[in-house]
Design a protein around this motif. Structure first.
Motif, PDB file in Angstrom:
ATOM      1  N   LEU A 204       1.006  -1.327   0.162  1.00 57.33           N
ATOM      2  CA  LEU A 204      -0.186  -0.044  -0.111  1.00 57.33           C
ATOM      3  C   LEU A 204       0.811   1.208   0.016  1.00 57.33           C
ATOM      4  O   LEU A 204       0.485   2.213  -0.507  1.00 57.33           O
ATOM      5  CB  LEU A 204      -0.915  -0.123   1.142  1.00 57.33           C
ATOM      6  N   ASN A 205       2.028   1.149   0.729  1.00 59.79           N
ATOM      7  CA  ASN A 205       2.963   2.346   0.921  1.00 59.79           C
ATOM      8  C   ASN A 205       3.978   2.204   0.012  1.00 59.79           C
ATOM      9  O   ASN A 205       5.214   2.960   0.377  1.00 59.79           O
ATOM     10  CB  ASN A 205       3.001   2.784   2.301  1.00 59.79           C
ATOM     11  N   THR A 206       4.213   1.308  -0.997  1.00 62.86           N
ATOM     12  CA  THR A 206       5.494   1.036  -1.398  1.00 62.86           C
ATOM     13  C   THR A 206       5.620   0.920  -3.012  1.00 62.86           C
ATOM     14  O   THR A 206       4.525   0.479  -3.653  1.00 62.86           O
ATOM     15  CB  THR A 206       6.052  -0.496  -1.155  1.00 62.86           C
ATOM     16  N   ASN A 207       6.334   1.866  -3.412  1.00 69.55           N
ATOM     17  CA  ASN A 207       6.617   1.779  -5.038  1.00 69.55           C
ATOM     18  C   ASN A 207       7.743   0.591  -5.194  1.00 69.55           C
ATOM     19  O   ASN A 207       9.081   1.083  -5.372  1.00 69.55           O
ATOM     20  CB  ASN A 207       7.179   3.219  -5.413  1.00 69.55           C
ATOM     21  N   MET A 208       7.252  -0.583  -5.476  1.00 67.47           N
ATOM     22  CA  MET A 208       8.235  -1.444  -5.741  1.00 67.47           C
ATOM     23  C   MET A 208       9.276  -1.406  -6.827  1.00 67.47           C
ATOM     24  O   MET A 208      10.437  -1.567  -6.465  1.00 67.47           O
ATOM     25  CB  MET A 208       7.532  -2.975  -5.745  1.00 67.47           C
ATOM     26  N   LYS A 209       8.898  -0.843  -7.855  1.00 60.47           N
ATOM     27  CA  LYS A 209       9.649  -0.796  -9.090  1.00 60.47           C
ATOM     28  C   LYS A 209      10.839   0.316  -8.867  1.00 60.47           C
ATOM     29  O   LYS A 209      11.862   0.012  -9.185  1.00 60.47           O
ATOM     30  CB  LYS A 209       9.096  -0.217 -10.386  1.00 60.47           C
ATOM     31  N   ARG A 210      10.390   1.534  -8.116  1.00 59.90           N
ATOM     32  CA  ARG A 210      11.383   2.157  -8.000  1.00 59.90           C
ATOM     33  C   ARG A 210      12.366   1.872  -6.830  1.00 59.90           C
ATOM     34  O   ARG A 210      13.750   2.186  -7.005  1.00 59.90           O
ATOM     35  CB  ARG A 210      10.629   3.498  -7.274  1.00 59.90           C
ATOM     36  N   GLU A 211      11.927   1.018  -5.912  1.00 59.41           N
ATOM     37  CA  GLU A 211      12.781   0.613  -4.677  1.00 59.41           C
ATOM     38  C   GLU A 211      13.901  -0.323  -5.405  1.00 59.41           C
ATOM     39  O   GLU A 211      14.915  -0.393  -5.073  1.00 59.41           O
ATOM     40  CB  GLU A 211      12.005  -0.097  -3.805  1.00 59.41           C
ATOM     41  N   GLN A 212      13.269  -1.296  -6.419  1.00 67.87           N
ATOM     42  CA  GLN A 212      14.443  -2.160  -6.929  1.00 67.87           C
ATOM     43  C   GLN A 212      15.236  -1.639  -7.901  1.00 67.87           C
ATOM     44  O   GLN A 212      16.516  -2.139  -7.797  1.00 67.87           O
ATOM     45  CB  GLN A 212      13.402  -3.267  -7.653  1.00 67.87           C
ATOM     46  N   GLU A 213      14.791  -0.734  -8.657  1.00 67.26           N
ATOM     47  CA  GLU A 213      15.796  -0.044  -9.495  1.00 67.26           C
ATOM     48  C   GLU A 213      16.894   0.887  -8.531  1.00 67.26           C
ATOM     49  O   GLU A 213      17.912   0.983  -9.019  1.00 67.26           O
ATOM     50  CB  GLU A 213      15.064   1.258 -10.159  1.00 67.26           C
ATOM     51  N   HIS A 214      16.322   1.610  -7.331  1.00 66.42           N
ATOM     52  CA  HIS A 214      17.464   1.999  -6.498  1.00 66.42           C
ATOM     53  C   HIS A 214      18.375   1.027  -5.904  1.00 66.42           C
ATOM     54  O   HIS A 214      19.699   1.396  -5.758  1.00 66.42           O
ATOM     55  CB  HIS A 214      16.720   2.612  -5.113  1.00 66.42           C
ATOM     56  N   LEU A 215      18.113  -0.176  -5.443  1.00 67.53           N
ATOM     57  CA  LEU A 215      18.834  -1.204  -5.233  1.00 67.53           C
ATOM     58  C   LEU A 215      19.788  -1.550  -6.117  1.00 67.53           C
ATOM     59  O   LEU A 215      20.918  -1.788  -5.920  1.00 67.53           O
ATOM     60  CB  LEU A 215      18.120  -2.412  -4.720  1.00 67.53           C
ATOM     61  N   ALA A 216      19.579  -1.764  -7.286  1.00 63.77           N
ATOM     62  CA  ALA A 216      20.338  -2.186  -8.409  1.00 63.77           C
ATOM     63  C   ALA A 216      21.398  -0.905  -8.661  1.00 63.77           C
ATOM     64  O   ALA A 216      22.508  -1.226  -8.812  1.00 63.77           O
ATOM     65  CB  ALA A 216      19.470  -2.261  -9.750  1.00 63.77           C
TER      66      ALA A 216
END
Length: 442
Positions: A204-216
């Motif tokens: 609900l409070n997560t932008n998964m795509k953006r977080e995974q891109e930041h991790l990469a």
């Protein structure tokens, strides 16, 4: 290895642990682990590359979610953080040399207490790694891998590299830079990333795509920094599906491999697999090792086990020979580890409070792996195991089956073969036979 104790001997009454063979009744001796014994052209020491987990063995205090510490250490009493860290390191190197552990692994905060000041933390890491370098040179113990703890501090409650606040991500970068500098300084063969809080509790409070891109991006900049600083080792990612987060982005081996390939990291990164993490992902450890090995990304492993009646990460020392034989079969066929090894990411039990218990635990784990190595080698050398498995796929070794593997058959050709040859015969998988072969050689 020589025994280095500094000014004190922390494990009094325990001498050098030696190999005494299967008939020994001495609990402080190896029955199976004979470091120089040659198996398939390499010594046991080379195949297994054992390491001590600095955090569990010298920082773990026996506490759990339901109770406080039960382990009280003589090396953890000095009020000065640097001297306390040196005392702990004296104890660690005394233990590792006595039990013949050739490697160790650490998180940055395991070596010395950190503060909230980046510059002060870097100063402390420089001081304690100066001391570690002396201890390594004197003992012959080497660093298998280092890492940064990006999950315990309050600031990382929403992750580090995947945190929605850039300020937190920057602190994670500072900590990784310092831990990389320490690993390079100490000649570490690998560097590990474990994303304990790189995931989410709620979408609900997560932008998964953006977080995974930041991790990469975070992994890329860390990799680029380390390479520029002269690090020639392997970067490792350690999969885990959950705990502490509901869902971690490094869920299991297959997920991590897909992530690495998607973001162009597969040439620098491999996997550090943990037994208990495989269990939490709903896999056997053998499955995770096989997935990594067939992708050419089997880097290292954290050795432990869970409790079959507990659903959480209990980090117990490995004692199940049967399960480890199945794992060692895969590792032997894959050619073993390159720069990785077997790190005992395991802790003595809350009620194991004697100094000797730490020795019993490591001796048992090392002996179990050594026995599994010998059994796995016997199975590959003297049983029909490999032959039976090969014969199971014999229909793909010639004729239409071989043509299919070579990419010479289209879907219509498959249809024509099925129509021309009728219903296939039922061929047994013989699972019980394979299981009996394992038990026969144990």
């Amino acid at each position: 290895m020589s025994i280095i104790t500094g000014d004190k001997e922390f494990f009094k009454g325990v001498g050098q642990i030696k190999f005494e063979g299967r008939d020994s009744k001495n609990p402080l001796a190896f029955r199976w682990y004979e470091a120089d014994r040659v198996v398939r052209g390499k010594s046991m020491k080379e195949w297994l590359r054992f390491a001590c987990a600095y955090w569990h063995s010298f920082n773990g205090d026996g506490s759990d979610p339901f109770g406080g510490r039960t382990h009280f250490f003589p090396w953890d009493t000095n009020s000065d953080p640097l001297q306390r860290a040196k005392d702990k390191m004296d104890a660690a190197f005394e233990f590792m040399t006595k039990v013949n552990l050739p490697y160790y692994c650490f998180h940055d905060v395991d070596l010395i207490d950190h503060t909230n000041d980046v510059v002060e933390n870097e100063k402390r890491m420089s001081q304690i790694t100066d001391y570690a370098k002396e201890k390594q040179a004197a003992s012959g113990v080497e660093l298998l891998w280092g890492t940064a703890n990006l999950f315990s501090h309050t600031r990382y409650m929403n992750g580090a590299a995947t945190n929605p606040d850039f300020h937190v991500l920057a602190h994670g970068g500072a900590q990784v830079k310092s831990a990389l500098d320490a690993t390079i300084k100490l000649g570490g063969a690998n560097y590990v990333f474990w994303g304990g809080r790189e995931g989410y509790m709620s979408l609900l409070n997560t932008n998964m795509k953006r977080e995974q891109e930041h991790l990469a991006k975070f992994l890329h900049v860390a990799k680029d920094y380390a390479r520029a600083a002269g690090f020639t080792g392997t970067f490792l990612i350690e999969p885990k599906p959950c705990e502490p987060t509901k869902h971690q982005y490094d869920y299991d081996a297959a997920t991590v491999i897909g992530f690495l390939e998607h973001f162009g990291l597969q040439n620098d990164f491999k996997l550090n697999l943990e037994v208990n993490h495989a269990t939490l992902a709903g896999h056997t450890f053998q499955h995770e090792v096989q997935v990594a090995a067939q992708a050419g990304l089997l880097g290292s492993m954290d050795a432990n086990r869970g409790d079959y009646q507990n659903g959480w990460d209990t980090d117990q020392f490995p004692t199940n020979v049967n399960e480890l034989v199945e794992t060692l079969l895969i590792i032997l066929e894959a050619g073993g580890f390159d720069k990785g090894g077997i790190n005992f990411d395991a802790k003595i039990r809350r009620n194991s409070t004697d100094p000797a218990d730490l020795f019993y635990a490591h001796i048992g784990g090392m002996d179990t792996f050594a026995r599994a190595l010998v059994v796995a080698d016997d199975i590959l050398e003297h049983s029909d195991f490999a032959k039976l498995r090969k014969e199971r796929y014999a229909s793909f070794d010639k004729g239409a089956g071989a043509d299919f593997e070579a990419g010479k058959l289209d879907l219509e050709a498959l249809r024509d073969y099925a129509a021309a040859n009728g219903e296939p015969a039922i061929i047994s998988g013989q699972q019980e036979l394979y299981e009996n072969i394992i038990n026969q050689y144990i």
